[in-house]
Motif scaffolding. Structure first.
Motif, PDB file in Angstrom:
ATOM      1  N   ARG A  35      -5.864  13.145  -4.090  1.00 48.13           N
ATOM      2  CA  ARG A  35      -4.904  12.059  -3.909  1.00 48.13           C
ATOM      3  C   ARG A  35      -3.933  12.334  -2.769  1.00 48.13           C
ATOM      4  NH1 ARG A  35      -6.927   7.399  -5.131  1.00 48.13           N
ATOM      5  NH2 ARG A  35      -7.195   6.992  -7.349  1.00 48.13           N
TER       6      ARG A  35
ATOM      7  N   GLN B 129      -3.814  10.126   1.076  1.00 48.51           N
ATOM      8  CA  GLN B 129      -2.725   9.380   1.687  1.00 48.51           C
ATOM      9  C   GLN B 129      -3.034   8.965   3.128  1.00 48.51           C
ATOM     10  OE1 GLN B 129       0.741  11.961   1.078  1.00 48.51           O
ATOM     11  NE2 GLN B 129       1.519  10.504  -0.414  1.00 48.51           N
TER      12      GLN B 129
ATOM     13  N   THR C   8       0.826  -1.201   0.000  1.00 50.12           N
ATOM     14  CA  THR C   8       0.000   0.000   0.000  1.00 50.12           C
ATOM     15  C   THR C   8       0.863   1.254   0.000  1.00 50.12           C
ATOM     16  OG1 THR C   8      -1.759  -1.144   1.199  1.00 50.12           O
ATOM     17  CG2 THR C   8      -1.811   1.258   1.239  1.00 50.12           C
TER      18      THR C   8
ATOM     19  N   GLY D  91       0.506   2.643  -8.387  1.00 49.33           N
ATOM     20  CA  GLY D  91       0.229   4.044  -8.097  1.00 49.33           C
ATOM     21  C   GLY D  91       0.049   4.868  -9.355  1.00 49.33           C
TER      22      GLY D  91
ATOM     23  N   SER E 157       2.192   2.052  -3.421  1.00 50.95           N
ATOM     24  CA  SER E 157       1.132   2.534  -4.315  1.00 50.95           C
ATOM     25  C   SER E 157       0.757   3.974  -4.022  1.00 50.95           C
ATOM     26  CB  SER E 157      -0.111   1.641  -4.205  1.00 50.95           C
ATOM     27  OG  SER E 157      -0.800   1.864  -2.988  1.00 50.95           O
ATOM     28  N   LYS E 158       1.045   4.456  -2.801  1.00 52.65           N
ATOM     29  CA  LYS E 158       0.684   5.824  -2.432  1.00 52.65           C
ATOM     30  C   LYS E 158       1.590   6.863  -3.079  1.00 52.65           C
ATOM     31  CE  LYS E 158      -2.558   5.002  -1.477  1.00 52.65           C
ATOM     32  NZ  LYS E 158      -3.873   5.563  -1.836  1.00 52.65           N
ATOM     33  N   THR E 159       2.602   6.429  -3.834  1.00 53.24           N
ATOM     34  CA  THR E 159       3.346   7.385  -4.655  1.00 53.24           C
ATOM     35  C   THR E 159       2.425   7.974  -5.722  1.00 53.24           C
ATOM     36  OG1 THR E 159       4.095   5.600  -6.131  1.00 53.24           O
ATOM     37  CG2 THR E 159       5.549   6.212  -4.300  1.00 53.24           C
ATOM     38  N   GLU E 160       1.205   7.454  -5.822  1.00 57.63           N
ATOM     39  CA  GLU E 160       0.226   7.985  -6.766  1.00 57.63           C
ATOM     40  C   GLU E 160      -0.064   9.458  -6.490  1.00 57.63           C
ATOM     41  OE1 GLU E 160      -3.979   6.866  -6.166  1.00 57.63           O
ATOM     42  OE2 GLU E 160      -3.259   5.765  -4.427  1.00 57.63           O
TER      43      GLU E 160
END
Length: 308
Positions: free
Chosen positions: A261, A265, A103, A171, A106-109
């Motif tokens: 986004r 986070q 997770t 992400g 993926s939060k580099t999104e």
């Protein structure tokens, strides 16, 4: 431009519900393939998405069902496909490392989404919001390392492992999903952004069910029996997925994609809570530090937005 204050509570709810859904989906992954574990969120979420739209149209919407622009379906299909691929990559990242690390990567999104929204939608953030993104990404990187003390070279090496590649790619595709969803909502001819968001949600989930269901029918027919057998947990995934997506889509419709986004986070915070209490994964000191940075990043982003 932020058009409604509903974006903030919608985003916070979305982050908490998505963390819950991801934790439950991790249980389904133990008995299903990657594609089947992804399908359950759409297959069981479709009735929920259509119910939400029907209730809104029947009891809340003041105007008749709006017309849809020519690019509505292409945007919805692009959002659906990007989210399918992103979900599959996220599930794969869990397998290579663990729930929290997957997770976190993926939060580099948030950063990827800010860049894509600027390039494709012309959305501009304040310097303080950009600082919030960078601080939040620093917290995400600390979380992804799982307590390991490494230098710059070690960090670069860590970003090259399979979990990082899958998580970061996830992400990117989640960021593309956000941009496509925003594009689809702009094709709905209504000033009611919640109505637009629910129309996009119902359409997208329907297309996702067809796309991923068709693939499984073609390549993994044996998984359908396993999906039926795991319906109790799978239906929870679908319910939570549609509720979370309804909130995400509302956020995208009423605020800049990048800002949604960034604030989203907070899902990492909820993820660690679920990992600790639901999946029995231990919380380390470095994870606590990473959480603090993520929280500071969200606060900076909100201050940079003027808390509108």
């Amino acid at each position: 431009m932020i058009t409604s204050p509903i974006w903030l509570p919608a985003t916070l709810i979305a982050g908490s519900v998505q963390a819950w859904r991801t934790a439950v989906q991790q249980r389904v992954r133990a008995t299903l393939s990657v594609n089947a574990a992804g399908l359950v969120r759409y297959l069981f979420g479709l009735p929920v998405a259509w119910l939400l739209l029907s209730l809104y149209e029947g009891f809340i919407a003041r105007d008749p069902f709006p017309s849809l622009g020519a690019m509505f379906l292409p945007y919805a299909a692009a959002a659906g496909l990007a989210q399918i691929l992103a979900t599959n990559l996220l599930i794969m990242a869990f397998g290579y490392r663990n729930f929290v690390a997957g997770t976190a990567y993926s939060k580099t999104e948030a950063l990827q989404g800010a860049i894509l929204a600027f390039l494709l939608l012309g959305e501009v953030l304040s310097p303080l919001s950009w600082l919030g993104i960078l601080v939040g990404i620093a917290g995400v990187l600390i979380l992804s390392l799982g307590g390991k003390h490494v230098g710059f070279a070690g960090l670069v090496q860590a970003l090259g492992d399979k979990a990082a590649i899958c998580g970061i790619a996830s992400g990117f595709l989640f960021a593309m999903t956000s941009v496509a969803v925003k594009g689809a909502t702009l094709q709905v001819a209504t000033p009611d952004k919640v109505q637009a968001a629910l129309i996009v949600l119902a359409t997208t989930v329907f297309l996702q069910t067809l796309m991923q269901g068709g693939y499984i029918f073609w390549r993994e027919k044996d998984q359908f029996a396993k999906i039926v057998h795991s319906w109790r947990v799978a239906s929870q995934v679908g319910l939570l997925a549609s509720l979370g997506s309804a909130c995400w889509f509302t956020g995208f419709a009423t605020a800049p994609v990048a800002l949604v986004r960034i604030v989203g986070q907070v899902e990492v915070i909820f993820t660690l809570a679920f990992a600790h209490f639901y999946l029995r994964e231990r919380l380390t000191r470095s994870e606590a530090m990473g959480l603090a940075l993520v929280a500071i990043g969200v606060i900076l982003a909100l201050l940079g937005s003027g808390l509108r």
